[in-house]
Design a protein around this motif. Structure first.
Motif, PDB file in Angstrom:
ATOM      1  N   GLN A 113       0.828  -1.209   0.000  1.00 48.87           N
ATOM      2  CA  GLN A 113       0.000   0.000   0.000  1.00 48.87           C
ATOM      3  C   GLN A 113       0.860   1.256   0.000  1.00 48.87           C
ATOM      4  OE1 GLN A 113      -3.137   0.886  -0.175  1.00 48.87           O
ATOM      5  NE2 GLN A 113      -4.381  -0.915   0.205  1.00 48.87           N
ATOM      6  N   PHE A 114       1.942   1.235   0.770  1.00 48.27           N
ATOM      7  CA  PHE A 114       2.830   2.405   0.832  1.00 48.27           C
ATOM      8  C   PHE A 114       3.476   2.672  -0.521  1.00 48.27           C
ATOM      9  CE2 PHE A 114       7.082   4.192   1.415  1.00 48.27           C
ATOM     10  CZ  PHE A 114       6.774   5.356   2.106  1.00 48.27           C
ATOM     11  N   ILE A 115       3.995   1.614  -1.158  1.00 47.24           N
ATOM     12  CA  ILE A 115       4.631   1.783  -2.474  1.00 47.24           C
ATOM     13  C   ILE A 115       3.628   2.310  -3.490  1.00 47.24           C
ATOM     14  CG2 ILE A 115       5.706   0.537  -4.384  1.00 47.24           C
ATOM     15  CD1 ILE A 115       6.953  -1.322  -2.278  1.00 47.24           C
ATOM     16  N   GLU A 116       2.409   1.739  -3.460  1.00 53.10           N
ATOM     17  CA  GLU A 116       1.391   2.164  -4.419  1.00 53.10           C
ATOM     18  C   GLU A 116       0.973   3.616  -4.173  1.00 53.10           C
ATOM     19  OE1 GLU A 116      -2.403   2.818  -6.264  1.00 53.10           O
ATOM     20  OE2 GLU A 116      -1.998   2.844  -4.113  1.00 53.10           O
ATOM     21  N   ASN A 117       0.804   3.981  -2.908  1.00 46.46           N
ATOM     22  CA  ASN A 117       0.372   5.351  -2.593  1.00 46.46           C
ATOM     23  C   ASN A 117       1.446   6.385  -2.902  1.00 46.46           C
ATOM     24  OD1 ASN A 117      -2.159   4.558  -1.677  1.00 46.46           O
ATOM     25  ND2 ASN A 117      -1.453   4.233   0.417  1.00 46.46           N
ATOM     26  N   GLN A 118       2.716   6.000  -2.744  1.00 44.54           N
ATOM     27  CA  GLN A 118       3.790   6.970  -2.922  1.00 44.54           C
ATOM     28  C   GLN A 118       4.247   7.108  -4.372  1.00 44.54           C
ATOM     29  OE1 GLN A 118       4.984   9.022  -0.530  1.00 44.54           O
ATOM     30  NE2 GLN A 118       3.416   8.160   0.812  1.00 44.54           N
ATOM     31  N   PHE A 119       4.227   6.018  -5.132  1.00 45.05           N
ATOM     32  CA  PHE A 119       4.848   6.049  -6.453  1.00 45.05           C
ATOM     33  C   PHE A 119       3.872   5.837  -7.608  1.00 45.05           C
ATOM     34  CE2 PHE A 119       8.055   4.525  -3.412  1.00 45.05           C
ATOM     35  CZ  PHE A 119       9.023   5.500  -3.582  1.00 45.05           C
TER      36      PHE A 119
END
Length: 380
Positions: A302-308
């Motif tokens: 979720q963090f990777i998707e939200n940030q990049f």
């Protein structure tokens, strides 16, 4: 008193009387509104379907017209509109059938494995809780009483529940089918309907009001179109990414967790917590040791998707700061549940844009007035 002032005074008096009567008979007014909504429910469903389907349909129409211009030909409007609508409907049907074909088998397999696991693990959890000093006797007693009550009520409650569910299902299916038919008519005649509405507005409203209504309508359509299309693409990417990471780390129920993640991605903020909690619970049932790994993998994905990924796919599609988006989601959820969460964020973006433009215009006029006042003071 001239005629305009007399009309304004009468209008205010009539408005006050209507407001007073409505407030003193609020239950009757709400019942009447509910009856009207039930009567017009297929029309409302059709309008929502038409609004959502118009996003890909308009994109296809623009693509066809641009292709025709590149070939030096002007394609006819009606055939292009019909073909675009048919492609849109076919795409939705294929996507739904594909999702069902991929997800249903895994859902069935998951259900067959989850139920025995739950039956096996629940006694162990109860024993662990009692060994830890947690008293579950009240909960066990309530579950036992509920089971006895269900057994006592037996077939009568089951038949009654089945009848209610069947009636609700038939009504929902009927309203949905009728709404889809209305949506098709709205989409095929959207330019005629918009032209007729514009003619009525111009005939009955001042030109400035008509221009303002058109501006707000175009802004709302553009904002919702960007939001829905961006969320759709983002949901597909997030679901595929979640499935891949779960498979890489050997976590169970990758398909159903990815499906829930993509589905819940349409619900900002709340959806991520729901799908994440579901994935952790399923992993806890299958293999408790892997539950912490599931939580870490889910949060990292979720963090990777939200940030990049999300900023590039959706980005500032609604042009709303995170704080205002969160506030809109909270208010929408309190008022209308999940539907309110989805639709209140673009609505808040529209309101924010209107307030911002109005504020900037007022500040510009005020600065111009201050500059003229200073010039007049200098001349004096």
């Amino acid at each position: 008193m001239d005629d305009k002032k007399l009309k304004d005074a009468l209008f205010l008096i009539a408005f006050g009387v209507v407001l007073y009567v409505g407030m003193t008979h609020l239950s009757t007014v709400l019942a009447a509104v509910s009856s009207v909504v039930d009567l017009l429910l297929p029309v409302l469903i059709g309008a929502i379907f038409a609004f959502v389907l118009n996003v890909p349909m308009s994109g296809l129409e623009r693509m066809f017209h641009q292709a025709g211009k590149s070939l030096g030909r002007e394609l006819p409007v009606i055939p292009v509109r019909v073909v675009s609508l048919l492609i849109t409907l076919a795409g939705i049907v294929l996507a739904f059938v594909g999702a069902v074909a991929l997800v249903i088998p895994e859902l069935i397999e998951s259900a067959h494995s989850i139920i025995p696991l739950a039956q096996e693990k629940i006694p162990e959890w109860i024993a662990f809780a009692e060994a830890s000093g947690i008293d579950l006797s009240g909960l066990v007693q309530q579950l036992s009483e509920l089971s006895q009550k269900v057994s006592a009520d037996g077939a009568s409650s089951l038949v009654g529940s089945a009848a209610v569910i069947a009636k609700s299902t038939i009504l929902t299916a009927g309203n949905t089918m009728l709404g889809m038919v209305i949506a098709i008519y709205l989409l095929l005649g959207k330019h005629n309907f918009s032209r007729q509405a514009l003619m009525i507005a111009r005939a009955n409203l001042p030109a400035g009001v008509v221009q303002k209504i058109r501006f707000v309508g175009n802004l709302a359509c553009e904002t919702y179109a960007k939001f829905l299309s961006g969320q759709f693409v983002e949901a597909i990417i997030l679901g595929c990414l979640m499935y891949t990471t779960f498979k890489i780390f050997g976590l169970p129920y990758a398909g159903i967790t990815a499906y829930l993640t993509g589905l819940c991605a349409f619900v900002p903020y709340v959806g991520a917590f729901l799908s994440g909690a579901s994935g952790v619970v399923l992993t806890l049932l299958a293999d408790p040791v892997k539950a912490p790994i599931c939580l870490v993998v889910y949060l990292a994905t979720q963090f990777i998707e939200n940030q990049f990924i999300y900023p590039r796919v959706v980005g500032g599609s609604v042009g709303l700061a995170p704080m205002w988006a969160l506030l809109a989601a909270i208010v929408g959820g309190k008022l209308f549940g999940v539907v309110g969460i989805v639709f209140f964020i673009p609505l808040a973006s529209v309101i924010y844009t209107l307030v911002r433009d109005d504020t900037l215009a007022k500040l510009a006029r005020k600065q111009g007035q201050d500059a003229s006042d200073r010039g007049a003071a200098i001349e004096e």
